[in-house]
Design a protein around this motif. Structure first.
Motif, PDB file in Angstrom:
ATOM      1  N   TYR A 241       0.810  -1.214   0.000  1.00 10.15           N
ATOM      2  CA  TYR A 241       0.000   0.000   0.000  1.00 10.15           C
ATOM      3  C   TYR A 241       0.849   1.272   0.000  1.00 10.15           C
ATOM      4  O   TYR A 241       0.478   2.256  -0.623  1.00 10.15           O
ATOM      5  N   ASP A 242       1.968   1.240   0.697  1.00  9.40           N
ATOM      6  CA  ASP A 242       2.863   2.393   0.706  1.00  9.40           C
ATOM      7  C   ASP A 242       4.285   1.908   0.978  1.00  9.40           C
ATOM      8  O   ASP A 242       4.634   1.578   2.101  1.00  9.40           O
ATOM      9  N   LYS A 243       5.088   1.875  -0.063  1.00  7.91           N
ATOM     10  CA  LYS A 243       6.465   1.389   0.057  1.00  7.91           C
ATOM     11  C   LYS A 243       7.394   2.420   0.683  1.00  7.91           C
ATOM     12  O   LYS A 243       8.555   2.115   0.968  1.00  7.91           O
ATOM     13  N   ARG A 244       6.887   3.631   0.934  1.00  5.20           N
ATOM     14  CA  ARG A 244       7.726   4.705   1.478  1.00  5.20           C
ATOM     15  C   ARG A 244       7.813   4.678   2.997  1.00  5.20           C
ATOM     16  O   ARG A 244       8.588   5.423   3.572  1.00  5.20           O
ATOM     17  N   LYS A 307     -12.062   0.818  -3.874  1.00  6.52           N
ATOM     18  CA  LYS A 307     -11.503   1.612  -4.980  1.00  6.52           C
ATOM     19  C   LYS A 307     -10.360   2.497  -4.492  1.00  6.52           C
ATOM     20  O   LYS A 307      -9.326   2.634  -5.167  1.00  6.52           O
ATOM     21  N   VAL A 308     -10.541   3.084  -3.319  1.00  7.70           N
ATOM     22  CA  VAL A 308      -9.487   3.922  -2.747  1.00  7.70           C
ATOM     23  C   VAL A 308      -8.249   3.096  -2.449  1.00  7.70           C
ATOM     24  O   VAL A 308      -7.114   3.514  -2.705  1.00  7.70           O
ATOM     25  N   VAL A 309      -8.460   1.894  -1.925  1.00  7.84           N
ATOM     26  CA  VAL A 309      -7.342   1.003  -1.613  1.00  7.84           C
ATOM     27  C   VAL A 309      -6.573   0.642  -2.876  1.00  7.84           C
ATOM     28  O   VAL A 309      -5.335   0.699  -2.910  1.00  7.84           O
ATOM     29  N   GLN A 310      -7.284   0.263  -3.930  1.00  8.58           N
ATOM     30  CA  GLN A 310      -6.624  -0.138  -5.170  1.00  8.58           C
ATOM     31  C   GLN A 310      -5.858   1.010  -5.805  1.00  8.58           C
ATOM     32  O   GLN A 310      -4.740   0.830  -6.309  1.00  8.58           O
ATOM     33  N   LEU A 311      -6.435   2.185  -5.801  1.00  5.16           N
ATOM     34  CA  LEU A 311      -5.742   3.345  -6.365  1.00  5.16           C
ATOM     35  C   LEU A 311      -4.476   3.656  -5.577  1.00  5.16           C
ATOM     36  O   LEU A 311      -3.444   4.022  -6.156  1.00  5.16           O
ATOM     37  N   ARG A 312      -4.556   3.512  -4.249  1.00  3.67           N
ATOM     38  CA  ARG A 312      -3.378   3.780  -3.427  1.00  3.67           C
ATOM     39  C   ARG A 312      -2.290   2.742  -3.696  1.00  3.67           C
ATOM     40  O   ARG A 312      -1.090   3.062  -3.731  1.00  3.67           O
ATOM     41  N   LEU A 314      -1.697   1.193  -6.483  1.00  2.00           N
ATOM     42  CA  LEU A 314      -1.083   1.509  -7.769  1.00  2.00           C
ATOM     43  C   LEU A 314      -0.157   2.711  -7.670  1.00  2.00           C
ATOM     44  O   LEU A 314       0.880   2.776  -8.340  1.00  2.00           O
ATOM     45  N   ARG A 315      -0.518   3.644  -6.796  1.00  2.00           N
ATOM     46  CA  ARG A 315       0.252   4.898  -6.705  1.00  2.00           C
ATOM     47  C   ARG A 315       1.496   4.773  -5.865  1.00  2.00           C
ATOM     48  O   ARG A 315       2.563   5.271  -6.236  1.00  2.00           O
ATOM     49  N   THR A 316       1.404   4.092  -4.707  1.00  2.74           N
ATOM     50  CA  THR A 316       2.536   4.089  -3.790  1.00  2.74           C
ATOM     51  C   THR A 316       2.979   2.698  -3.326  1.00  2.74           C
ATOM     52  O   THR A 316       3.939   2.581  -2.583  1.00  2.74           O
ATOM     53  N   GLY A 317       2.274   1.642  -3.753  1.00  2.00           N
ATOM     54  CA  GLY A 317       2.611   0.304  -3.285  1.00  2.00           C
ATOM     55  C   GLY A 317       3.836  -0.287  -3.934  1.00  2.00           C
ATOM     56  O   GLY A 317       4.335   0.217  -4.947  1.00  2.00           O
ATOM     57  N   ASP A 318       4.332  -1.400  -3.358  1.00  2.00           N
ATOM     58  CA  ASP A 318       5.520  -2.053  -3.898  1.00  2.00           C
ATOM     59  C   ASP A 318       5.161  -3.138  -4.920  1.00  2.00           C
ATOM     60  O   ASP A 318       6.040  -3.888  -5.353  1.00  2.00           O
ATOM     61  N   ARG A 319       3.879  -3.218  -5.298  1.00  2.00           N
ATOM     62  CA  ARG A 319       3.360  -4.170  -6.289  1.00  2.00           C
ATOM     63  C   ARG A 319       3.556  -5.621  -5.847  1.00  2.00           C
ATOM     64  O   ARG A 319       3.667  -6.526  -6.664  1.00  2.00           O
ATOM     65  N   SER A 320       3.595  -5.853  -4.520  1.00  2.88           N
ATOM     66  CA  SER A 320       3.763  -7.223  -4.004  1.00  2.88           C
ATOM     67  C   SER A 320       2.465  -8.005  -4.000  1.00  2.88           C
ATOM     68  O   SER A 320       2.472  -9.216  -3.803  1.00  2.88           O
ATOM     69  N   SER A 321       1.329  -7.307  -4.185  1.00  2.00           N
ATOM     70  CA  SER A 321       0.047  -8.023  -4.243  1.00  2.00           C
ATOM     71  C   SER A 321      -0.943  -7.213  -5.078  1.00  2.00           C
ATOM     72  O   SER A 321      -0.695  -6.059  -5.381  1.00  2.00           O
TER      73      SER A 321
END
Length: 321
Positions: A241-244, A307-312, A314-321
């Protein structure tokens, strides 16, 4: 599933991750002399030694004593996760007086400071996560994040920056203040007397075994499970969700801490009552809250829209799931 209030992405005012621009970068390097709290050092050492001894008693104890210890582990754990954490610290749902009273008793069984102190520290942790104002700053290492923060005096920034936050809702809660006033006797009864007496009274277990397995071992394991959220789940795992940020999804923590290991999600969407996008899966605390909803005791549960979760992601996640 129970109906819920939907919430969008959190802001810092909702106890989300602190804006690092608010904290001077030099602050992270400040390491003043830390004074040991010898009382805590001695008590924690004795607790862990007692727990190791308790392990030797398991083969000679009644099997129902093991079942009871596990059951009471979950009960006391929910006093932290469903009570101090999701209800009082984050206000992610509301509870009627009977449930709040029950959670206050369950919280006393966990002996991790009263609801006010626990919730206050946790709000500061979210607001200033991974800085010196974070009570258990994981950037100071695994040991400090796990237990070391309890063995030394708090960093001055914890007190100074914590004083800026609003805790008026906690002070206005009569049940929270009642528990705080009578915390010591409640802890004596709920954390030590009840788990020791039940096996002795109902199936003839010795008080010695009951005390060390039901009270000491159960309490020690619960403490370490709770601390693992601050240590393991802030250092290792995925960040879909947020890789930062440091908090991560950690399956081991999820299983041991009755559903609190979805930590990257939780720090990204702190107002979500389920602390996960997966609802009740692997999340005993969410199951408990949902059951309380159907019994009419929990309501106004906040849930972040998918929808908010999925957009987040895509925007900041590490694409692990």
């Amino acid at each position: 599933m129970a109906p819920r209030n939907v919430v969008g992405e959190p802001t810092n005012d909702e106890m989300g991750p602190v804006d690092m621009e608010e904290v001077p970068t030099t602050e992270l390097a400040v390491r003043p002399h830390q004074k040991l709290v010898w009382r805590n050092v001695i008590l924690m050492s004795a607790l862990h030694i007692g727990s190791l001894y308790a392990l030797t008693l398991i083969p000679t104890s009644h099997p129902l004593t093991w079942v009871w210890a596990i059951f009471y582990y979950v009960v006391s754990g929910l006093g932290i996760t469903a009570g101090a954490h999701r209800l009082w610290a984050h206000k992610s749902y509301k509870a009627r007086a009977p449930l709040r009273c029950l959670l206050a008793l369950m919280n006393a069984a966990a002996l991790q400071n009263d609801i006010l102190d626990w919730s206050r520290d946790h709000r500061v942790h979210h607001k200033y996560s991974e800085t010196d104002a974070d009570p258990h700053n994981a950037k100071r290492g695994f040991f400090f994040a796990h237990i070391g923060w309890l063995l030394v005096r708090k960093h001055p920034n914890v007190m100074e920056k914590g004083s800026r936050l609003d805790f008026s809702d906690l002070y206005a809660d009569k049940i929270v203040m009642f528990q705080r006033r009578f915390y010591r006797p409640l802890v004596l009864v709920m954390c030590f007397v009840v788990p020791s007496v039940v096996p002795w009274y109902f199936w003839g277990e010795s008080l010695w075994n009951s005390y060390f397995i039901g009270a000491i071992l159960r309490y020690c394991v619960l403490l370490n499970a709770t601390w693992s959220v601050n240590s393991f789940a802030h250092l290792w795992g995925t960040r879909p969700y947020d890789k930062r940020i440091n908090p991560a999804e950690n399956l081991g923590v999820t299983l041991s801490a009755v559903g609190e290991g979805f930590h990257n999600y939780h720090h990204t969407f702190p107002s979500d009552y389920s602390t996960s996008e997966y609802g009740w899966h692997l999340n005993i605390t969410t199951v408990f809250i949902n059951c309380m909803y159907y019994l009419g005791q929990a309501y106004d549960m906040k849930k972040t829209p998918a929808k908010v979760v999925q957009l987040r992601k895509l925007r900041t996640g590490d694409r692990s799931s």
